[in-house]
Design a protein around this motif. Structure first.
Motif, mmCIF file in Angstrom:
data_model
loop_
_atom_site.group_PDB
_atom_site.id
_atom_site.type_symbol
_atom_site.label_atom_id
_atom_site.label_comp_id
_atom_site.label_asym_id
_atom_site.label_seq_id
_atom_site.Cartn_x
_atom_site.Cartn_y
_atom_site.Cartn_z
ATOM 1 N N GLY A 1 56.840 53.575 24.691
ATOM 2 C CA GLY A 1 57.425 52.997 25.897
ATOM 3 C C GLY A 1 56.508 52.871 27.084
ATOM 4 O O GLY A 1 56.841 52.176 28.051
ATOM 5 N N GLY A 2 55.378 53.561 27.060
ATOM 6 C CA GLY A 2 54.406 53.392 28.134
ATOM 7 C C GLY A 2 54.746 54.083 29.440
ATOM 8 O O GLY A 2 54.202 53.730 30.488
ATOM 9 N N SER A 3 55.629 55.099 29.395
ATOM 10 C CA SER A 3 56.037 55.752 30.648
ATOM 11 C C SER A 3 54.866 56.455 31.329
ATOM 12 O O SER A 3 54.756 56.445 32.564
ATOM 13 N N THR A 4 53.988 57.068 30.546
ATOM 14 C CA THR A 4 52.812 57.740 31.128
ATOM 15 C C THR A 4 51.897 56.729 31.784
ATOM 16 O O THR A 4 51.376 56.963 32.886
ATOM 17 N N MET A 5 51.681 55.609 31.130
ATOM 18 C CA MET A 5 50.846 54.541 31.687
ATOM 19 C C MET A 5 51.411 54.049 33.020
ATOM 20 O O MET A 5 50.665 53.890 34.001
ATOM 21 N N ILE A 6 52.714 53.819 33.081
ATOM 22 C CA ILE A 6 53.340 53.335 34.306
ATOM 23 C C ILE A 6 53.244 54.379 35.404
ATOM 24 O O ILE A 6 53.009 54.050 36.577
ATOM 25 N N LYS B 1 55.676 46.340 29.416
ATOM 26 C CA LYS B 1 55.608 47.010 30.714
ATOM 27 C C LYS B 1 54.221 46.861 31.336
ATOM 28 O O LYS B 1 54.088 46.661 32.548
ATOM 29 N N ALA B 2 53.193 46.960 30.516
ATOM 30 C CA ALA B 2 51.830 46.798 31.013
ATOM 31 C C ALA B 2 51.626 45.398 31.579
ATOM 32 O O ALA B 2 51.087 45.228 32.688
ATOM 33 N N LEU C 1 48.720 44.358 34.035
ATOM 34 C CA LEU C 1 47.619 44.970 33.290
ATOM 35 C C LEU C 1 47.321 44.172 32.018
ATOM 36 O O LEU C 1 48.219 43.557 31.436
ATOM 37 N N THR C 2 46.068 44.195 31.597
ATOM 38 C CA THR C 2 45.670 43.556 30.351
ATOM 39 C C THR C 2 45.996 44.484 29.198
ATOM 40 O O THR C 2 45.548 45.635 29.165
ATOM 41 N N ALA C 3 46.793 43.988 28.248
ATOM 42 C CA ALA C 3 47.210 44.811 27.115
ATOM 43 C C ALA C 3 46.930 44.076 25.805
ATOM 44 O O ALA C 3 47.162 42.877 25.694
#
Length: 206
Positions: free
Chosen positions: A12-17, A46-47, A52-54
């Protein structure tokens, strides 16, 4: 110059966000030029929504872990990332010599407890509760080529209540992670982490 982070995700990318929010708030002197997902996941969306580039780079597309790791770190080098951040990244990688002590991870327990292959997410919290622990927490560490190993940078504790289940404990640990991970990365950005004989010393720690 802000620290360049390559953030690796699998979910889910919560840490990234959380890291991106800290960057935008000015509390983390960094940028995220690259997000790499090991599989299609909501974290990619989300990225991209965050500007952000993903890219998605699946280990299933490669003949070996070594080939996968070479391709992944080639992408990291292309954006001149200073530090690789594992943010719920579930695929095994081999860290090359030029990235020794340049790959960080956060684990949802107080290492070396409740770690190793297959110990991630709710599996950790369930094991903590089953064991009857009174405290748990999270650990930020530099990665080597063993699961949940490498020099410990920061640890933060949380209580374990008698009424906790994996969900309630996970929520408390995740709150601690949201504080500890940006703090550890900022210490790195300030050149305040010294690794000596397998231990991390924080320079000018108050």
């Amino acid at each position: 110059m802000p620290l360049k982070l390559a953030v690796l995700i699998s979910g889910g990318g919560s840490t990234m966000i959380n890291l991106q929010r800290n960057i935008q708030a000015g509390s983390l002197d960094a940028s995220i030029p690259l997000v790499v997902a090991s599989r299609p996941c909501t974290g990619v969306e989300k990225a991209e929504s965050a500007g952000l580039t993903a890219v998605t780079l699946s280990p299933k597309s490669f003949a070996s872990t070594d080939e996968y790791s070479q391709k992944l770190f080639s992408a990291v080098r292309d954006v001149e990332a200073d530090l690789v951040i594992l943010a719920g990244f579930l695929s095994k990688i081999i860290i090359p010599e030029d990235f020794a002590n340049r790959v960080m991870n956060i684990h949802p327990s107080l290492l070396p407890a409740f770690c190793g292959k297959g110990m991630y997410g709710h599996r950790v919290h369930e094991a903590v509760i089953t064991r009857g622990c009174k405290i748990s927490g999270c650990t930020v560490h530099f990665c080597d080529n063993e699961y949940d190993h490498g020099p410990i940078i920061l640890q933060q504790t949380v209580r374990v209540d008698a009424t906790d289940n994996a969900d309630s404990l996970a929520e408390r640990v995740q709150s601690a992670e949201c504080e500890a991970y940006p703090k550890a990365i900022q210490l790195y950005a300030e050149n305040r982490l010294l690794v000596k004989e397998g231990r991390v010393h924080i320079v000018n720690e108050s």
